[in-house]
Design a protein around this motif. Structure first.
Motif, PDB file in Angstrom:
ATOM      1  N   TYR A 210       5.919   0.882  -2.848  1.00 37.37           N
ATOM      2  CA  TYR A 210       4.918   0.784  -1.777  1.00 37.37           C
ATOM      3  C   TYR A 210       3.546   1.255  -2.284  1.00 37.37           C
ATOM      4  CZ  TYR A 210       8.252  -0.182   2.067  1.00 37.37           C
ATOM      5  OH  TYR A 210       9.160  -0.759   2.918  1.00 37.37           O
ATOM      6  N   ALA A 211       3.548   2.329  -3.072  1.00 39.95           N
ATOM      7  CA  ALA A 211       2.264   2.834  -3.609  1.00 39.95           C
ATOM      8  C   ALA A 211       1.638   1.774  -4.518  1.00 39.95           C
ATOM      9  CB  ALA A 211       2.498   4.136  -4.369  1.00 39.95           C
ATOM     10  N   ASP A 212       2.459   1.130  -5.336  1.00 45.34           N
ATOM     11  CA  ASP A 212       1.934   0.066  -6.211  1.00 45.34           C
ATOM     12  C   ASP A 212       1.352  -1.081  -5.388  1.00 45.34           C
ATOM     13  OD1 ASP A 212       2.699   1.483  -8.410  1.00 45.34           O
ATOM     14  OD2 ASP A 212       4.528   0.324  -8.792  1.00 45.34           O
ATOM     15  N   LEU A 213       2.036  -1.414  -4.295  1.00 44.20           N
ATOM     16  CA  LEU A 213       1.542  -2.499  -3.433  1.00 44.20           C
ATOM     17  C   LEU A 213       0.214  -2.107  -2.784  1.00 44.20           C
ATOM     18  CD1 LEU A 213       4.787  -3.640  -1.561  1.00 44.20           C
ATOM     19  CD2 LEU A 213       3.459  -5.012  -3.171  1.00 44.20           C
ATOM     20  N   GLU A 214       0.055  -0.834  -2.513  1.00 43.57           N
ATOM     21  CA  GLU A 214      -1.192  -0.408  -1.878  1.00 43.57           C
ATOM     22  C   GLU A 214      -2.325  -0.293  -2.893  1.00 43.57           C
ATOM     23  OE1 GLU A 214       0.421   1.563   2.222  1.00 43.57           O
ATOM     24  OE2 GLU A 214       0.480   2.807   0.424  1.00 43.57           O
ATOM     25  N   THR A 215      -1.991  -0.032  -4.132  1.00 44.43           N
ATOM     26  CA  THR A 215      -3.009  -0.003  -5.187  1.00 44.43           C
ATOM     27  C   THR A 215      -3.427  -1.424  -5.545  1.00 44.43           C
ATOM     28  OG1 THR A 215      -1.835   1.885  -6.074  1.00 44.43           O
ATOM     29  CG2 THR A 215      -3.500   0.915  -7.492  1.00 44.43           C
ATOM     30  N   ASN A 216      -2.453  -2.316  -5.548  1.00 39.50           N
ATOM     31  CA  ASN A 216      -2.684  -3.697  -5.975  1.00 39.50           C
ATOM     32  C   ASN A 216      -2.154  -4.627  -4.879  1.00 39.50           C
ATOM     33  OD1 ASN A 216      -2.996  -6.041  -7.492  1.00 39.50           O
ATOM     34  ND2 ASN A 216      -1.073  -5.764  -8.616  1.00 39.50           N
ATOM     35  N   PRO A 217      -2.873  -4.683  -3.745  1.00 38.15           N
ATOM     36  CA  PRO A 217      -2.298  -5.384  -2.582  1.00 38.15           C
ATOM     37  C   PRO A 217      -2.123  -6.875  -2.830  1.00 38.15           C
ATOM     38  CG  PRO A 217      -4.280  -4.141  -1.980  1.00 38.15           C
ATOM     39  CD  PRO A 217      -4.216  -4.183  -3.473  1.00 38.15           C
ATOM     40  N   PRO A 218      -1.021  -7.413  -2.376  1.00 34.57           N
ATOM     41  CA  PRO A 218      -0.840  -8.861  -2.430  1.00 34.57           C
ATOM     42  C   PRO A 218      -1.466  -9.529  -1.207  1.00 34.57           C
ATOM     43  CG  PRO A 218       1.168  -7.827  -1.654  1.00 34.57           C
ATOM     44  CD  PRO A 218       0.159  -6.722  -1.851  1.00 34.57           C
ATOM     45  N   VAL A 219      -1.339 -10.833  -1.157  1.00 32.09           N
ATOM     46  CA  VAL A 219      -1.867 -11.587  -0.017  1.00 32.09           C
ATOM     47  C   VAL A 219      -1.073 -11.276   1.251  1.00 32.09           C
ATOM     48  CG1 VAL A 219      -2.031 -13.932   0.889  1.00 32.09           C
ATOM     49  CG2 VAL A 219      -2.800 -13.431  -1.424  1.00 32.09           C
ATOM     50  N   VAL A 220       0.239 -11.143   1.085  1.00 32.65           N
ATOM     51  CA  VAL A 220       1.125 -11.026   2.249  1.00 32.65           C
ATOM     52  C   VAL A 220       1.459  -9.563   2.567  1.00 32.65           C
ATOM     53  CG1 VAL A 220       2.225 -13.280   2.003  1.00 32.65           C
ATOM     54  CG2 VAL A 220       3.088 -11.352   0.680  1.00 32.65           C
ATOM     55  N   ASN A 221       1.850  -9.327   3.816  1.00 34.77           N
ATOM     56  CA  ASN A 221       2.390  -8.026   4.192  1.00 34.77           C
ATOM     57  C   ASN A 221       3.803  -7.899   3.637  1.00 34.77           C
ATOM     58  OD1 ASN A 221       0.128  -7.434   5.985  1.00 34.77           O
ATOM     59  ND2 ASN A 221       1.033  -8.977   7.346  1.00 34.77           N
ATOM     60  N   THR A 222       4.205  -6.674   3.353  1.00 32.75           N
ATOM     61  CA  THR A 222       5.530  -6.461   2.771  1.00 32.75           C
ATOM     62  C   THR A 222       6.244  -5.309   3.467  1.00 32.75           C
ATOM     63  OG1 THR A 222       4.544  -7.028   0.633  1.00 32.75           O
ATOM     64  CG2 THR A 222       6.768  -6.106   0.590  1.00 32.75           C
ATOM     65  N   ALA A 223       7.506  -5.518   3.773  1.00 32.78           N
ATOM     66  CA  ALA A 223       8.367  -4.425   4.223  1.00 32.78           C
ATOM     67  C   ALA A 223       9.668  -4.550   3.450  1.00 32.78           C
ATOM     68  CB  ALA A 223       8.630  -4.519   5.729  1.00 32.78           C
ATOM     69  N   SER A 224      10.361  -3.434   3.270  1.00 30.37           N
ATOM     70  CA  SER A 224      11.581  -3.494   2.467  1.00 30.37           C
ATOM     71  C   SER A 224      12.722  -2.728   3.120  1.00 30.37           C
ATOM     72  CB  SER A 224      11.315  -2.901   1.078  1.00 30.37           C
ATOM     73  OG  SER A 224      12.489  -2.973   0.278  1.00 30.37           O
TER      74      SER A 224
ATOM     75  N   GLY B 283      -2.896  -7.985   2.279  1.00 34.93           N
ATOM     76  CA  GLY B 283      -1.530  -7.646   2.687  1.00 34.93           C
ATOM     77  C   GLY B 283      -1.304  -6.140   2.756  1.00 34.93           C
ATOM     78  N   ARG B 284      -0.611  -5.717   3.786  1.00 36.97           N
ATOM     79  CA  ARG B 284      -0.333  -4.283   3.975  1.00 36.97           C
ATOM     80  C   ARG B 284       1.156  -4.016   3.809  1.00 36.97           C
ATOM     81  NH1 ARG B 284      -3.856  -1.861   8.636  1.00 36.97           N
ATOM     82  NH2 ARG B 284      -1.940  -0.702   8.935  1.00 36.97           N
ATOM     83  N   VAL B 285       1.457  -2.769   3.524  1.00 35.56           N
ATOM     84  CA  VAL B 285       2.849  -2.337   3.526  1.00 35.56           C
ATOM     85  C   VAL B 285       3.215  -1.995   4.965  1.00 35.56           C
ATOM     86  CG1 VAL B 285       4.405  -0.477   2.841  1.00 35.56           C
ATOM     87  CG2 VAL B 285       2.809  -1.458   1.169  1.00 35.56           C
ATOM     88  N   ILE B 286       4.353  -2.498   5.398  1.00 39.27           N
ATOM     89  CA  ILE B 286       4.832  -2.174   6.752  1.00 39.27           C
ATOM     90  C   ILE B 286       5.960  -1.161   6.603  1.00 39.27           C
ATOM     91  CG2 ILE B 286       5.887  -3.087   8.851  1.00 39.27           C
ATOM     92  CD1 ILE B 286       4.664  -5.821   8.124  1.00 39.27           C
ATOM     93  N   ARG B 287       5.719   0.041   7.076  1.00 39.60           N
ATOM     94  CA  ARG B 287       6.727   1.100   6.941  1.00 39.60           C
ATOM     95  C   ARG B 287       7.538   1.222   8.211  1.00 39.60           C
ATOM     96  NH1 ARG B 287       2.610   2.742   3.638  1.00 39.60           N
ATOM     97  NH2 ARG B 287       3.235   3.712   1.664  1.00 39.60           N
TER      98      ARG B 287
END
Ligand SMILES: [Zn+2]
Length: 531
Positions: free
Chosen positions: A135-149, A510-514
């Motif tokens: 999640y931290a990597d996604l927030e440093t290098n955001p993609p186009v899409v939102n992501t949840a895992s 794109g944001r991380v969805i927690r």
């Protein structure tokens, strides 16, 4: 869910409420120049709730939708004329393997070009670990899409049991998995995924999964499962999923629901009846599904007993599950030139019969897996009937998902959503446009517990897709799996346009969805394994 909540509020009144809430001057209701807002007008809005299309305008401010209705443009406002096309909530892919490539390919063009704005990863029991780092990597290098895992059971089991996984876990080991799971959910995982047809999950007892599912439920998470068998023991696997959900009192989503063994072909209605029975008995069971007659997995799933040298088991797989000319290698690390060839073609090359070939390919791939810890082969297997897919897709509790990587030899990666809208809605009329869009946005949001995505309504995140319902179509095929879909002309993620006229805009909002952990259970919860 805020499904029916604000969509019908008079737009002007809602705007006033928002102004007051923001602590601005009460006089703020008067129209003012507002360059920070965008008005999309002349759109046929299909709002994701299942409601019929309606011609209204949509106003975006920052990351959110603020108004929906008969809106007049404000002075200085950005204006977009939708040209009479359909505006829908961005599609939410509830079963994506995008976590494999999203950091390297943050533009995620195969997903965005068919209208996907959110990907749910960590599925089939495999997730990034620790998730907080991903999640931290996604927030440093955001993609186009939102992501949840999700947090993956196979991943947790490997962390705890290592190579010694071909057995039931001990109570202590289940306890250790529960602790890791809790850490992952507190780190933002939205729940637990299993891939019980894969190693090491296939060696788990149902009780092990129930323990983890109970932990998930206690933390407010959800459970999704690639069930223990999609063919030979399919009925038992469905019953196991129902049992786990009932015992743990957790919502369960069956991943990529399918009927993939010859004796089950044509039995979609019986399956739906069983799922509906479970629902009426209080089990919140749902499913996702992709619109293709062929699956993709490892060759090993064809052998649930892992008896790779058993000719009878191999013959059964090649006659009841997928024919030699229907099994197309999509990865084969020991001999990459086999990729794109069927078992039948490889047999011809090797001068062996199909059964021997199948057994030999596994024998060649397994040592590599032992070395690297990763499967060295994948196969696309033709084994489902179109009629079953249509019936299962029409089940009111089934939403659309891709089950795909961003780099994938299965056409579902680039085609799933456009295929449903082009072929199942427009051509075959299996679903109405609003039903299909509901299954791509509002319904998956409900299945995931996402309260502020999946609908076009005030207060929702402005994830949107604009497309032409008369032309939208998938072009990806087994021969040309990366051909992009056409017909989508615009995609917005969190209020930012990411796709315009067939091309990426370069924006990556794109944001991380927690997960939203229930405050009431933040303190103290012991693992229910207790054995
Ligand atoms: Zn799967």
């Amino acid at each position: 869910m805020k499904l029916e909540k604000t969509a019908r509020l008079p737009a002007g009144r809602l705007f006033c409420l928002m102004v007051v809430a923001a602590g601005l001057a009460a006089a703020g209701c008067a129209a003012k120049p507002s360059p920070s807002t965008t008005l999309i007008s002349n759109a046929i809005v299909v709002d994701g709730s299942g409601a019929p299309p309606i011609k209204v305008a949509v106003r975006i401010e920052g990351q959110r939708i603020t108004e929906v209705g008969a809106l007049k443009a404000r002075r200085g406002e950005n204006r977009i004329d939708a040209g009479g096309l359909v505006l829908a909530p961005g599609f939410i892919d509830t079963h994506s393997h995008a976590d494999e490539h999203v950091l390297e390919q943050p533009e995620a063009l195969v997903a965005v070009s068919q209208g996907v704005s959110t990907v749910i990863v960590g599925v089939d029991g495999f997730s990034k670990f620790p998730l907080a780092e991903f999640y931290a990597d996604l927030e440093t290098n955001p993609p186009v899409v939102n992501t949840a895992s999700y947090a993956g059971h196979n991943t947790l089991r490997t962390k705890v049991m290592g190579d010694d996984f071909r057995r039931h876990a001990t109570g202590d080991e289940i306890e250790a998995m529960c602790e890791l799971l809790e850490r992952e959910i507190r780190g933002g995982a939205i729940g637990l995924s299993t891939g019980l047809e894969y190693d090491p999950g296939i060696y788990s007892e149902t009780e092990e999964v129930i323990a983890l599912a109970k932990k998930t439920a206690a933390l407010g998470g959800r459970y999704t499962s690639h069930i223990r068998s999609e063919d030979r023991y399919f009925e038992d696997a469905i019953e196991e999923a129902i049992t786990i959900a009932r015992e743990a009192q957790v919502p369960v989503q069956i991943s990529h629901l399918k009927l993939a063994i010859r004796r089950q072909w044509g039995c979609a209605q019986a399956l739906i009846t069983r799922l509906d029975e479970a629902r009426s008995s209080g089990v919140d069971i749902t499913a996702d599904i992709y619109p293709y007659e062929y699956w993709q997995a490892t060759l090993t799933v064809l052998f649930p007993e892992r008896n790779f040298e058993d000719r009878a088991a191999a013959e059964f797989a090649l006659s009841e599950l997928s024919m030699p000319d229907g099994l197309l290698m999509s990865r084969f690390d020991p001999e990459p030139s086999y990729v794109g060839k069927t078992i039948a073609q490889i047999s011809a090359l090797r001068g062996t019969d199909d059964t021997t070939t199948l057994m030999a390919l596994i024998a060649e791939a397994e040592p590599l897996r032992a070395e690297t810890g990763e499967y060295a082969e994948t196969v696309i297997g033709t084994g489902m009937m179109t009629g079953d897919i249509e019936e299962l897709l029409s089940w009111p509790h089934a939403n659309v998902g891709t089950d795909s990587y961003l780099v994938d030899r299965h056409p579902r990666a680039a085609g799933t959503y456009a295929r449903v809208l082009g072929r199942y809605v427009r051509e075959k009329k299996i679903l109405s446009l609003e039903e299909a869009i509901h299954k791509m946005s509002g319904l998956p949001a409900r299945h995931l517990g996402l309260e502020d995505r999946g609908l076009i309504a005030p207060g929702m995140f402005a994830d949107l897709v604009l497309f032409d319902p008369e032309t939208i179509l998938d072009h990806a095929t087994l021969k040309d799996p990366t051909a992009l879909s056409t017909g989508v002309t615009g995609v917005w993620v969190n209020g930012v346009r990411v796709f315009d006229g067939g091309a990426s805009t370069g924006a990556r909002p794109g944001r991380v969805i927690r997960s939203a952990i229930k405050p009431s259970i933040l303190n103290g919860f012991s693992c229910p394994a207790g054995r």
